[in-house]
Design a protein around this motif. Structure first.
Motif, PDB file in Angstrom:
ATOM      1  N   GLN A 512       0.772  -1.339   0.157  1.00  0.00           N
ATOM      2  CA  GLN A 512      -0.159   0.000  -0.158  1.00  0.00           C
ATOM      3  C   GLN A 512       0.764   1.440   0.079  1.00  0.00           C
ATOM      4  OE1 GLN A 512      -3.437   0.241  -0.383  1.00  0.00           O
ATOM      5  NE2 GLN A 512      -3.190  -2.076  -0.954  1.00  0.00           N
ATOM      6  N   GLU A 513       1.875   1.109   0.651  1.00  0.00           N
ATOM      7  CA  GLU A 513       2.765   2.204   0.593  1.00  0.00           C
ATOM      8  C   GLU A 513       3.417   2.721  -0.783  1.00  0.00           C
ATOM      9  OE1 GLU A 513       6.125   1.840   3.289  1.00  0.00           O
ATOM     10  OE2 GLU A 513       4.731   1.920   5.343  1.00  0.00           O
ATOM     11  N   HIS A 514       3.618   1.489  -1.392  1.00  0.00           N
ATOM     12  CA  HIS A 514       4.005   1.729  -2.997  1.00  0.00           C
ATOM     13  C   HIS A 514       2.829   2.334  -3.852  1.00  0.00           C
ATOM     14  CE1 HIS A 514       7.141  -1.798  -2.632  1.00  0.00           C
ATOM     15  NE2 HIS A 514       7.540  -0.872  -1.783  1.00  0.00           N
ATOM     16  N   LEU A 515       1.750   1.994  -3.666  1.00  0.00           N
ATOM     17  CA  LEU A 515       0.537   2.501  -4.427  1.00  0.00           C
ATOM     18  C   LEU A 515       0.443   4.020  -3.722  1.00  0.00           C
ATOM     19  CD1 LEU A 515      -2.265   0.011  -4.290  1.00  0.00           C
ATOM     20  CD2 LEU A 515      -0.591   0.539  -6.300  1.00  0.00           C
ATOM     21  N   ALA A 516       0.605   4.372  -2.683  1.00  0.00           N
ATOM     22  CA  ALA A 516       0.553   5.879  -2.266  1.00  0.00           C
ATOM     23  C   ALA A 516       1.527   6.656  -2.862  1.00  0.00           C
ATOM     24  CB  ALA A 516       0.807   6.049  -0.612  1.00  0.00           C
ATOM     25  N   ILE A 517       2.667   6.083  -3.099  1.00  0.00           N
ATOM     26  CA  ILE A 517       3.864   6.997  -3.826  1.00  0.00           C
ATOM     27  C   ILE A 517       3.077   7.171  -5.030  1.00  0.00           C
ATOM     28  CG2 ILE A 517       6.053   6.711  -4.854  1.00  0.00           C
ATOM     29  CD1 ILE A 517       6.873   5.188  -2.423  1.00  0.00           C
ATOM     30  N   LEU A 518       2.758   6.024  -5.994  1.00  0.00           N
ATOM     31  CA  LEU A 518       2.338   6.186  -7.261  1.00  0.00           C
ATOM     32  C   LEU A 518       1.030   7.527  -7.316  1.00  0.00           C
ATOM     33  CD1 LEU A 518       1.724   2.612  -8.633  1.00  0.00           C
ATOM     34  CD2 LEU A 518       3.672   4.357  -9.039  1.00  0.00           C
ATOM     35  N   ARG A 519       0.098   7.171  -6.508  1.00  0.00           N
ATOM     36  CA  ARG A 519      -1.013   8.279  -6.498  1.00  0.00           C
ATOM     37  C   ARG A 519      -0.299   9.647  -6.069  1.00  0.00           C
ATOM     38  NH1 ARG A 519      -3.669   3.868  -3.633  1.00  0.00           N
ATOM     39  NH2 ARG A 519      -2.961   4.617  -1.569  1.00  0.00           N
ATOM     40  N   ARG A 520       0.563   9.698  -5.193  1.00  0.00           N
ATOM     41  CA  ARG A 520       1.266  11.101  -4.809  1.00  0.00           C
ATOM     42  C   ARG A 520       1.902  11.809  -6.199  1.00  0.00           C
ATOM     43  NH1 ARG A 520       0.940  16.169  -3.361  1.00  0.00           N
ATOM     44  NH2 ARG A 520       2.921  17.064  -2.833  1.00  0.00           N
ATOM     45  N   GLY A 521       2.549  10.771  -6.932  1.00  0.00           N
ATOM     46  CA  GLY A 521       3.169  11.287  -8.262  1.00  0.00           C
ATOM     47  C   GLY A 521       2.300  11.973  -9.173  1.00  0.00           C
ATOM     48  N   MET A 522       1.025  10.985  -9.251  1.00  0.00           N
ATOM     49  CA  MET A 522       0.007  11.382 -10.309  1.00  0.00           C
ATOM     50  C   MET A 522      -0.589  12.766  -9.701  1.00  0.00           C
ATOM     51  SD  MET A 522      -1.697   7.742 -10.904  1.00  0.00           S
ATOM     52  CE  MET A 522      -2.747   8.178 -12.073  1.00  0.00           C
ATOM     53  N   ASP A 523      -0.571  13.002  -8.680  1.00  0.00           N
ATOM     54  CA  ASP A 523      -1.137  13.914  -8.053  1.00  0.00           C
ATOM     55  C   ASP A 523      -0.214  15.495  -8.601  1.00  0.00           C
ATOM     56  OD1 ASP A 523      -2.506  16.223  -6.370  1.00  0.00           O
ATOM     57  OD2 ASP A 523      -1.992  15.323  -4.502  1.00  0.00           O
ATOM     58  N   LEU A 524       1.142  15.237  -8.035  1.00  0.00           N
ATOM     59  CA  LEU A 524       2.161  16.240  -8.383  1.00  0.00           C
ATOM     60  C   LEU A 524       1.843  16.398 -10.041  1.00  0.00           C
ATOM     61  CD1 LEU A 524       5.179  14.786  -6.526  1.00  0.00           C
ATOM     62  CD2 LEU A 524       3.681  17.060  -5.841  1.00  0.00           C
ATOM     63  N   VAL A 525       1.759  15.599 -11.109  1.00  0.00           N
ATOM     64  CA  VAL A 525       1.685  15.726 -12.324  1.00  0.00           C
ATOM     65  C   VAL A 525       0.681  16.759 -12.715  1.00  0.00           C
ATOM     66  CG1 VAL A 525       0.887  14.730 -14.638  1.00  0.00           C
ATOM     67  CG2 VAL A 525       2.411  13.451 -13.116  1.00  0.00           C
TER      68      VAL A 525
END
Length: 640
Positions: A512-525
């Protein structure tokens, strides 16, 4: 004398015995005949009465009404419309050519229509009604009725015609119906297919759920004479109508999406609920009118549609594969995280990457400088992904990608879905008979090379990232029957709760921490000033989206072209321009909807695909079809 008398007595005895034997035989025969008559007339009376009745009664099949196809709120997408047609019974006219000629003087028949009638007459028995002309107007019906005495064998029959009120807006989802060909009739035991004019689903939902939609045949018992001519109808059973099919589609959102992408030459988009897997809209352009297939499309029209370079007959969301470009970088990122690479791992990007004799370029010529994992997602730095792809390897990237729905059919309930391609070492050896080269891993890491994905697969990938790692699968079927299920239905309650696990979708093996990193990166985009899609963000509070841009090349840029300056997309022929892609989910903080957009040969993903996704996601959240009926506020929506 005595001898003569004795001889006479002997002859009399012989005669008496013969008479007795003959009488006995006659008695036996009469008894047997009487027994047989009793058996036939009393014991077997019902059987032979039935056989006699069958010689007098002809049973005719009746086509049932085809089931409706409705959107999620009950708006008809495919319906049945009254159709009045002229039919011809060949045995009732002595001169077919003359009858058809007289009919054509009243209502024009094209050579193609006339040839079709003659073909059907040859295929069927002389007393079978054959359609001559369908979809008659009241004026045409009146003309035929007034002239029936001069048109032996012709009559008017009420029928139903398939009607698609939204025409091309839903063509790729619904498909169309058409008269079955001889191979289909031979392969399907359903007697309905033998009826002249009966139609089956040829594509889309009409084909996938054809059996349920077509229903079962009715029966009309008719009294006929010795040559099969109908005298009167004795009984009638209308059969079982086809099932109405309620879909997950929101036709209001479908209209908006289809109109939004219609300005593009070739484009597709999909929106789905990330928890339930319900496909809310599936749009592809250019499109076609399914009604043109009902009466049989002309060879010229068919050739024109097939020759169109933009492929209007193709549902691009499931049947076209595209290199995903930078939208694939979430998969490479996840593979790196699972391989133990830290989110803080950084790479210096000078605008290119040297790998042996290869010089691979970043999309940003001057480079991004030092970037870590979140920076690389936000800026879509190719050099960073070249480096981590080399460290992780193609097999690990492929395994993660397949887990998120890429490289395999999603299982959508539509015909014609393509699996796409997610390559690894075994795939290349088995498919091309060649070994995998390390440089190909770097290209795969940025979503290029052999990789092919459909827009629907990219939407599923995004949904699984947004919903916390549940293997949600897309579907368009909601239920059979127009009435809504009770609110106590556990499936309804689970859908309203917004929990994928409550609907039975399995949790994937993902941190789940890995998914949170992906979602945070997409948020930054989309929501940070330096993100590649920041200028295309949703600025309405509470509706913000998180996404990822993608631009995939369809041609190789040579070193010579790079030295003189890479030609701009707009200066290239359409078929050599880059594909524009964008994937996203919204709202950012309480995700519910995922979208993917592919503008074929459109150019940059942030410039062309992201604005389309933004506008559709705003409309989707405004309507919020997963949790309410947006049509209820303004009353029930009617067919156009």
């Amino acid at each position: 004398m005595a001898g003569t008398k004795q001889q006479s007595q002997n002859q009399a005895k012989v005669f008496s015995r013969r008479v007795a034997i003959l009488g006995g035989l006659q008695t036996v025969l009469v008894g047997a005949l009487a027994s047989r008559l009793y058996y036939l007339q009393v014991v077997e009376a019902d059987k032979y009465a039935l056989l006699a009745e069958e010689n007098r009664i002809s049973v005719r099949l009746l086509p049932p009404p085809r089931g409706l196809i409705l959107d999620r709120f009950g708006v008809p997408l495919a319906a049945n419309f009254p159709n009045y047609r002229a039919i011809l019974v060949a045995e009732r006219t002595k001169d077919l050519d003359r009858t058809l000629g007289d009919f054509a003087r009243l209502i024009p028949l094209s050579e193609r229509e006339r040839a079709k009638v003659m073909r059907e007459l040859k295929r069927n028995r002389a007393f079978t009604p054959i359609p001559i002309k369908e979809d008659l107007t009241w004026e045409q019906m009146s003309q035929v009725e007034l002239n029936l005495p001069e048109l032996p064998g012709v009559s008017i029959e009420a029928d139903q015609k398939r009607y698609y009120p939204y025409a091309g807006l839903t063509a790729h989802i619904l498909g169309y119906v058409q008269i079955p060909n001889e191979k289909e009739v031979a392969a399907d035991p359903d007697p309905l297919l033998t009826l002249p004019g009966f139609r089956i689903g040829r594509n889309g939902l009409e084909k996938f759920y054809d059996r349920a939609l077509r229903g079962s045949a009715g029966r009309s018992a008719q009294e006929v004479n010795s040559v099969g001519r109908v005298i009167r109808e004795l009984s009638r059973d209308e059969g079982q109508p086809g099932n109405d099919l309620v879909t997950t589609i929101d036709i209001g959102l479908q209209e908006f999406a289809q109109q939004r992408i219609s300005a593009e030459q070739s484009c597709s988009c999909v929106v789905m609920d990330i928890f339930t897997g319900e496909v809310l809209t599936m749009a592809s352009t250019p499109t076609f009118d399914p009604a043109s297939f009902y009466n049989g499309i002309t060879p010229e029209e068919w050739q024109s549609l097939n020759a169109d370079m933009y492929r209007p007959l193709t549902n691009k969301t499931i049947s076209d594969g595209y290199a995903p470009g930078s939208t694939f970088k979430m998969m490479t990122t996840l593979a790196a995280l699972e391989a133990g690479i830290s989110p803080n791992f950084s790479v210096f990007c000078p605008g290119h990457y040297i790998f042996g004799p290869m010089r691979l370029h970043c999309w940003k010529k001057e480079g991004h400088g030092h970037v870590d994992m979140l920076d690389a997602l936000q800026h879509s730095c190719d050099v960073y992904y070249y480096d981590i792809s080399r460290r992780v390897g193609v097999d690990a990237i492929a395994e993660v990608s397949r887990r998120f729905g890429l490289g395999q059919p999603t299982g959508i309930d539509l015909p014609g879905e393509k699996p796409g391609v997610i390559p690894d070492q075994a795939w290349k050896l088995g498919t091309l008979g060649e070994k995998w080269y390390p440089g190909e891993t770097l290209v795969a890491g940025i979503g290029q090379g052999f990789i092919l994905t459909t827009p629907l697969q990219l939407c599923v990938m995004t949904a699984r990232i947004a919903n916390g790692g549940y293997a949600v699968t897309p579907h368009i079927f909601k239920r059979f029957g127009a009435s809504a299920p009770p609110s106590s239905d556990p499936l309804v309650a689970a859908a309203q709760s917004g929990r994928a696990d409550a609907l039975g979708f399995p949790a994937m093996a993902v941190n789940q921490e890995h998914l949170a990193i992906l979602r945070r990166g997409m948020d930054l985009v989309t929501n940070e000033a330096r993100g590649t899609a920041y200028r295309r963000r949703i600025e309405i509070p509470g509706m913000e989206m998180a996404g990822k841009t993608g631009t995939s090349q369809v041609r190789r840029i040579t070193m010579a072209e790079r030295s003189t300056g890479v030609r701009k997309n707009e200066d290239l022929p359409w078929q050599f321009r880059d594909h524009a892609l964008f994937v996203a989910y919204a709202p950012v903080h309480q995700p519910r909807y995922a979208i993917s957009v592919v503008v074929e040969h459109g150019g940059g993903g942030s410039t062309y695909a992201a604005p389309i996704a933004r506008d559709i996601l705003i409309e989707c959240q405004r309507r919020d079809p997963s949790r309410r009926n947006p049509n209820a506020e303004g009353g029930r929506r009617e067919m156009p």
